[in-house]
Design a protein around this motif. Structure first.
Motif, mmCIF file in Angstrom:
data_model
loop_
_atom_site.group_PDB
_atom_site.id
_atom_site.type_symbol
_atom_site.label_atom_id
_atom_site.label_comp_id
_atom_site.label_asym_id
_atom_site.label_seq_id
_atom_site.Cartn_x
_atom_site.Cartn_y
_atom_site.Cartn_z
ATOM 1 N N LEU A 33 2.021 28.823 44.700
ATOM 2 C CA LEU A 33 2.276 29.899 45.652
ATOM 3 C C LEU A 33 2.371 31.238 44.953
ATOM 4 C CD1 LEU A 33 4.945 27.882 47.593
ATOM 5 C CD2 LEU A 33 2.819 28.693 48.605
ATOM 6 N N PHE A 34 1.948 32.278 45.646
ATOM 7 C CA PHE A 34 1.869 33.607 45.061
ATOM 8 C C PHE A 34 2.362 34.653 46.069
ATOM 9 C CE2 PHE A 34 -0.983 32.547 41.486
ATOM 10 C CZ PHE A 34 -1.449 31.314 41.893
ATOM 11 N N TRP A 35 2.845 35.761 45.525
ATOM 12 C CA TRP A 35 3.077 36.969 46.308
ATOM 13 C C TRP A 35 2.332 38.123 45.653
ATOM 14 C CZ3 TRP A 35 4.889 37.929 51.008
ATOM 15 C CH2 TRP A 35 5.724 36.991 51.625
ATOM 16 N N LYS A 49 4.613 34.198 40.956
ATOM 17 C CA LYS A 49 4.013 32.935 41.382
ATOM 18 C C LYS A 49 4.991 31.794 41.144
ATOM 19 C CE LYS A 49 1.703 31.496 37.116
ATOM 20 N NZ LYS A 49 0.399 31.135 36.499
ATOM 21 N N TYR A 50 4.811 30.745 41.914
ATOM 22 C CA TYR A 50 5.525 29.496 41.707
ATOM 23 C C TYR A 50 4.495 28.405 41.447
ATOM 24 C CZ TYR A 50 7.991 25.177 42.518
ATOM 25 O OH TYR A 50 8.504 23.921 42.370
ATOM 26 N N GLY A 59 10.025 38.116 39.618
ATOM 27 C CA GLY A 59 8.761 38.791 39.429
ATOM 28 C C GLY A 59 8.923 40.252 39.085
ATOM 29 N N SER A 60 7.886 41.008 39.380
ATOM 30 C CA SER A 60 7.857 42.430 39.040
ATOM 31 C C SER A 60 8.711 43.235 40.005
ATOM 32 C CB SER A 60 6.417 42.933 39.086
ATOM 33 O OG SER A 60 5.564 42.164 38.283
ATOM 34 N N TYR A 61 9.128 44.422 39.549
ATOM 35 C CA TYR A 61 9.818 45.426 40.365
ATOM 36 C C TYR A 61 11.110 44.910 40.989
ATOM 37 C CZ TYR A 61 4.951 46.979 40.130
ATOM 38 O OH TYR A 61 3.692 47.316 39.694
ATOM 39 N N GLY A 62 11.744 43.915 40.392
ATOM 40 C CA GLY A 62 13.017 43.405 40.888
ATOM 41 C C GLY A 62 12.908 42.395 42.014
ATOM 42 N N GLY B 97 -5.261 29.397 34.267
ATOM 43 C CA GLY B 97 -3.962 29.484 33.634
ATOM 44 C C GLY B 97 -3.338 30.860 33.692
ATOM 45 N N ALA B 98 -4.073 31.811 34.208
ATOM 46 C CA ALA B 98 -3.533 33.175 34.277
ATOM 47 C C ALA B 98 -2.484 33.278 35.382
ATOM 48 C CB ALA B 98 -4.661 34.157 34.538
ATOM 49 N N ARG B 99 -1.791 34.406 35.351
ATOM 50 C CA ARG B 99 -0.706 34.600 36.312
ATOM 51 C C ARG B 99 -1.235 34.713 37.725
ATOM 52 N NH1 ARG B 99 3.294 39.153 35.152
ATOM 53 N NH2 ARG B 99 1.437 40.386 35.587
ATOM 54 N N GLY B 100 -2.358 35.301 37.893
ATOM 55 C CA GLY B 100 -2.893 35.485 39.230
ATOM 56 C C GLY B 100 -4.172 36.281 39.160
ATOM 57 N N TYR B 101 -4.753 36.516 40.321
ATOM 58 C CA TYR B 101 -5.962 37.330 40.386
ATOM 59 C C TYR B 101 -5.693 38.735 39.858
ATOM 60 C CZ TYR B 101 -8.369 34.325 43.884
ATOM 61 O OH TYR B 101 -8.986 33.327 44.570
#
Lengths: 115, 112
Positions: A33-35, A49-50, A59-62, B97-101
């Motif tokens: 999963l991603f934001w 990401k999870y 993640g970023s920015y708190g 394996g990267a963090r994301g796009y």
């Protein structure tokens, strides 16, 4: 088929208050999963990401997100909102049907932080 | 600066015209993607290329073609533009394996 849902088109919060942007998912097997965040007239930026492990992902920015397997949710949170957090937020899940790294995105939630 | 570069940033086409959207990445990523973004619909995958020399259809491929010219470049072509293709187009790339796009900054296309 994999999917994600973002039930709120818009979330309004006052600066300094905690914020939550909701996301639920539907996948077979363990989800990736991603934001992502999109500022006006910009591309999407990765937030967090999870994949596996600790259910609370930082993640970023708190920002952080909590993975809840029993509720199939992955809500984005921040303890204290800033006006600069105002943006469009997308939840995404990796399509697990092959080694293609395709992401399936939700419809997005507009976060508006009032000063 | 390393990243994904898209050109042009803005384009207005007349119905029936053709054009190619260009995308290049300098991060040595294997996989590249084209998405379109429409209000209330999020991002929908048009085509992708899992590796150099391969391309596959995504969720909404009709009216589009793609070319993975080399590892760096992945272009999207509209052969005969239609008003329904008015959208913002994003190119993205990733290495396993990267963090994301990593996303490009987008191409805002209007078809009149």
């Amino acid at each position: 088929a994999q999917s994600v849902a973002q039930p709120e088109d818009q979330v309004n919060v006052a600066e300094g208050n905690p914020l939550t942007v909701k996301c639920t998912y539907s996948v077979s097997g363990n989800p990736y999963l991603f934001w992502y965040v999109q500022y006006p007239n910009r591309g999407l930026q990765f937030l967090l990401k999870y994949i596996t492990g600790d259910n609370l992902v930082k993640g970023s920015y708190g920002f952080e997100a909590e993975f809840n397997k029993s509720q199939t949710s992955f809500h984005l949170k921040k303890p204290s909102a800033l006006v600069s957090d105002s943006a469009l937020y997308f939840c995404a899940v990796r399509d697990m049907g092959g080694a293609t790294n395709k992401l399936i995105f939700g419809t997005g939630t507009l976060l508006a932080v009032q000063p | 600066n390393a990243g994904v570069t898209q050109t042009p940033k803005f384009q207005v086409l007349k119905t029936g015209q053709s054009m190619t959207l260009q995308c290049a990445q300098d991060m040595n990523h294997n996989s590249m993607y084209w998405y379109r973004q429409d209000p209330g619909m999020g991002l929908r995958l048009i085509y992708y290329s899992a590796s150099e020399g391969t391309t596959d259809k995504g969720e909404v491929p009709n009216g589009y073609n793609v070319s993975r010219l080399n590892k760096r470049e992945f272009s999207l072509r509209l052969e005969s533009a239609a008003p329904s293709q008015t959208s913002v187009y994003f190119c993205a790339s990733i290495v396993l394996g990267a963090r994301g796009y990593t996303f490009g900054s987008g191409t805002r296309l209007t078809v009149v």
